[in-house]
Design an enzyme around this catalytic site. Structure first.
Site, PDB file in Angstrom:
ATOM      1  N   SER A 102     -77.953  32.171  59.198  1.00  0.00           N
ATOM      2  CA  SER A 102     -79.398  31.946  59.193  1.00  0.00           C
ATOM      3  C   SER A 102     -79.952  32.447  60.519  1.00  0.00           C
ATOM      4  O   SER A 102     -79.275  32.374  61.555  1.00  0.00           O
ATOM      5  CB  SER A 102     -79.724  30.454  59.048  1.00  0.00           C
ATOM      6  N   TYR A 132     -78.441  21.856  61.817  1.00  0.00           N
ATOM      7  CA  TYR A 132     -78.290  22.956  60.852  1.00  0.00           C
ATOM      8  C   TYR A 132     -78.177  24.297  61.585  1.00  0.00           C
ATOM      9  O   TYR A 132     -77.294  25.113  61.275  1.00  0.00           O
ATOM     10  CB  TYR A 132     -79.496  22.956  59.908  1.00  0.00           C
TER      11      TYR A 132
HETATM   12  P1  NAP Z   1     -80.822  25.784  47.839  1.00  0.00           P
HETATM   13  O1  NAP Z   1     -81.906  26.448  47.084  1.00  0.00           O
HETATM   14  O2  NAP Z   1     -81.037  24.419  48.399  1.00  0.00           O
HETATM   15  O3  NAP Z   1     -79.497  25.782  46.923  1.00  0.00           O
HETATM   16  C1  NAP Z   1     -78.343  25.206  47.441  1.00  0.00           C
HETATM   17  C2  NAP Z   1     -77.192  25.529  46.525  1.00  0.00           C
HETATM   18  O4  NAP Z   1     -75.989  25.025  47.158  1.00  0.00           O
HETATM   19  C3  NAP Z   1     -77.273  24.834  45.184  1.00  0.00           C
HETATM   20  O5  NAP Z   1     -76.649  25.682  44.233  1.00  0.00           O
HETATM   21  C4  NAP Z   1     -76.464  23.556  45.392  1.00  0.00           C
HETATM   22  O6  NAP Z   1     -75.891  23.046  44.201  1.00  0.00           O
HETATM   23  C5  NAP Z   1     -75.370  24.074  46.298  1.00  0.00           C
HETATM   24  N1  NAP Z   1     -74.747  23.061  47.146  1.00  0.00           N
HETATM   25  C6  NAP Z   1     -75.331  22.219  48.038  1.00  0.00           C
HETATM   26  N2  NAP Z   1     -74.396  21.458  48.629  1.00  0.00           N
HETATM   27  C7  NAP Z   1     -73.198  21.824  48.104  1.00  0.00           C
HETATM   28  C8  NAP Z   1     -71.866  21.398  48.274  1.00  0.00           C
HETATM   29  N3  NAP Z   1     -71.559  20.407  49.145  1.00  0.00           N
HETATM   30  N4  NAP Z   1     -70.882  21.981  47.542  1.00  0.00           N
HETATM   31  C9  NAP Z   1     -71.175  22.962  46.673  1.00  0.00           C
HETATM   32  N5  NAP Z   1     -72.414  23.419  46.451  1.00  0.00           N
HETATM   33  C10 NAP Z   1     -73.412  22.856  47.157  1.00  0.00           C
HETATM   34  O7  NAP Z   1     -80.360  26.690  49.088  1.00  0.00           O
HETATM   35  P2  NAP Z   1     -80.736  28.217  49.471  1.00  0.00           P
HETATM   36  O8  NAP Z   1     -82.037  28.210  50.158  1.00  0.00           O
HETATM   37  O9  NAP Z   1     -80.517  29.098  48.314  1.00  0.00           O
HETATM   38  O10 NAP Z   1     -79.641  28.495  50.597  1.00  0.00           O
HETATM   39  C11 NAP Z   1     -78.418  29.161  50.332  1.00  0.00           C
HETATM   40  C12 NAP Z   1     -77.775  29.504  51.658  1.00  0.00           C
HETATM   41  O11 NAP Z   1     -78.650  30.341  52.406  1.00  0.00           O
HETATM   42  C13 NAP Z   1     -77.487  28.286  52.540  1.00  0.00           C
HETATM   43  O12 NAP Z   1     -76.266  28.482  53.222  1.00  0.00           O
HETATM   44  C14 NAP Z   1     -78.638  28.287  53.514  1.00  0.00           C
HETATM   45  O13 NAP Z   1     -78.320  27.650  54.720  1.00  0.00           O
HETATM   46  C15 NAP Z   1     -78.855  29.769  53.691  1.00  0.00           C
HETATM   47  N6  NAP Z   1     -80.203  30.098  54.188  1.00  0.00           N
HETATM   48  C16 NAP Z   1     -81.306  29.811  53.447  1.00  0.00           C
HETATM   49  C17 NAP Z   1     -82.576  30.114  53.975  1.00  0.00           C
HETATM   50  C18 NAP Z   1     -83.844  29.827  53.226  1.00  0.00           C
HETATM   51  O14 NAP Z   1     -84.942  29.978  53.817  1.00  0.00           O
HETATM   52  N7  NAP Z   1     -83.792  29.431  51.965  1.00  0.00           N
HETATM   53  C19 NAP Z   1     -82.684  30.705  55.239  1.00  0.00           C
HETATM   54  C20 NAP Z   1     -81.528  30.984  55.956  1.00  0.00           C
HETATM   55  C21 NAP Z   1     -80.287  30.682  55.418  1.00  0.00           C
HETATM   56  P3  NAP Z   1     -76.717  22.053  43.192  1.00  0.00           P
HETATM   57  O15 NAP Z   1     -77.698  22.949  42.461  1.00  0.00           O
HETATM   58  O16 NAP Z   1     -75.673  21.475  42.305  1.00  0.00           O
HETATM   59  O17 NAP Z   1     -77.414  21.043  44.061  1.00  0.00           O
END
Ligand code: NAP
Length: 254
Positions: free
Chosen positions: A149, A163
């Site tokens: 991130s 985080y």
């Molecule tokens: P999200 O929409 O909150 O989705 C999270 C996903 O991870 C869901 O599929 C969830 O499963 C799964 N998950 C959560 N905890 C878990 C665990 N303990 N074991 C297995 N699966 C788990 O997140 P996102 O925004 O797509 O983020 C994905 C990645 O990108 C993360 O690593 C995040 O830190 C990174 N990121 C995101 C952003 C942003 O702005 N969105 C920015 C920088 C980095 P369920 O559906 O079953 O809950």
């Protein structure tokens, strides 16, 4: 659905039920990967991603597995061995953040949850992948992409420094593991998204965070999960065959 006993490109994407992970799963399936997407608890969302992929003739499997629990990760990889064949690509995408708070309001339990899921989970998934991909273990090589991130370098003050620090650890992990397995046929890279439209911001208690912050982004907009997924797919592909230990920012200039 009948799964092939052994596909040539097999991807595990953790947290593939929603957000960036779901976009990676869909794009990878279009690119010919047999895809295993893991999820934590949202089975309906996971099933919808699988249905979208199989509806277009692709191969996909959803497995409930908490990356913070080592036995779940071991089971996840064993299920893929049995149903899709040897994994050739891993995306460590599952990640969490908790409600926005200052460090002086955080307790050890919260910090532990974030670090266990984001850091230890990525390590254990990578361990299982390396045991299958490395030529040292009789494997045929592969590619790993970690989701970092921009927070790793911006620090997320007043929101979630825990985080941000977990993503700083992911950056170091990416560089170290990349060098460790570079001569064993495995490339390890990271993608560092900026502010992306997914529901992760709601879990921080700030569902409108992207629109609230977009004027501060040089490109004046949030990113989409698909824009992040395209960078991940490039790093998994042979198009990036001489790239390892790298991090690509997908952040609109932030
Ligand atoms: P999200 O929409 O909150 O989705 C999270 C996903 O991870 C869901 O599929 C969830 O499963 C799964 N998950 C959560 N905890 C878990 C665990 N303990 N074991 C297995 N699966 C788990 O997140 P996102 O925004 O797509 O983020 C994905 C990645 O990108 C993360 O690593 C995040 O830190 C990174 N990121 C995101 C952003 C942003 O702005 N969105 C920015 C920088 C980095 P369920 O559906 O079953 O809950």
């Amino acid at each position: 659905m009948t799964l092939p006993s052994s596909a040539s490109k097999v991807l595990i994407v953790t947290g593939g039920s929603r957000g960036i992970g779901a976009a990676i799963a869909r794009l990878a399936a279009q690119d010919g990967y047999a895809v295993c997407l893991s999820y934590l608890g949202n089975r309906q969302a996971a099933d919808e991603v699988v249905a979208a992929i199989t509806g277009q003739g692709g191969t996909a499997l959803a497995v409930q597995a908490n990356v913070a629990i080592e036995a779940d990760v071991v089971r996840l990889f064993a299920e893929v061995d049995a149903s899709l064949g040897r994994v050739t690509a891993l995306v460590n995408n599952a990640g969490i953040l908790e409600r926005q708070a200052r460090v002086d309001d955080m307790d050890a339990a919260r910090i532990g949850r974030v670090l266990t899921t984001n850091v230890i989970g990525s390590f254990i998934c990578a361990r299982e992948a390396v045991r299958r991909m490395s030529t040292r273990h009789g494997g045929a090589g592969g590619a790993i992409v970690n989701l970092s991130s921009r927070a790793a370098r911006l620090g997320s003050p007043g929101e979630y420094v825990d985080y941000a620090a977990s993503k700083g650890a992911i950056d170091t992990f990416t560089v170290g593991l990349a060098k460790e397995v570079a001569a064993e046929g495995i490339r390890v890279n990271a993608v560092s998204p900026g502010i992306i439209y997914t529901s992760i911001h709601a879990s921080g208690g700030d569902p409108d965070r992207v629109d609230r912050m977009k004027e501060g982004i040089p490109m004046k907009r949030g990113g989409t999960a698909e824009e992040v997924a395209k960078a991940v797919l490039w790093l998994l592909s042979d198009e990036s065959s001489y790239t390892t230990g790298a991090t690509i920012d997908v952040a609109g200039g932030r």
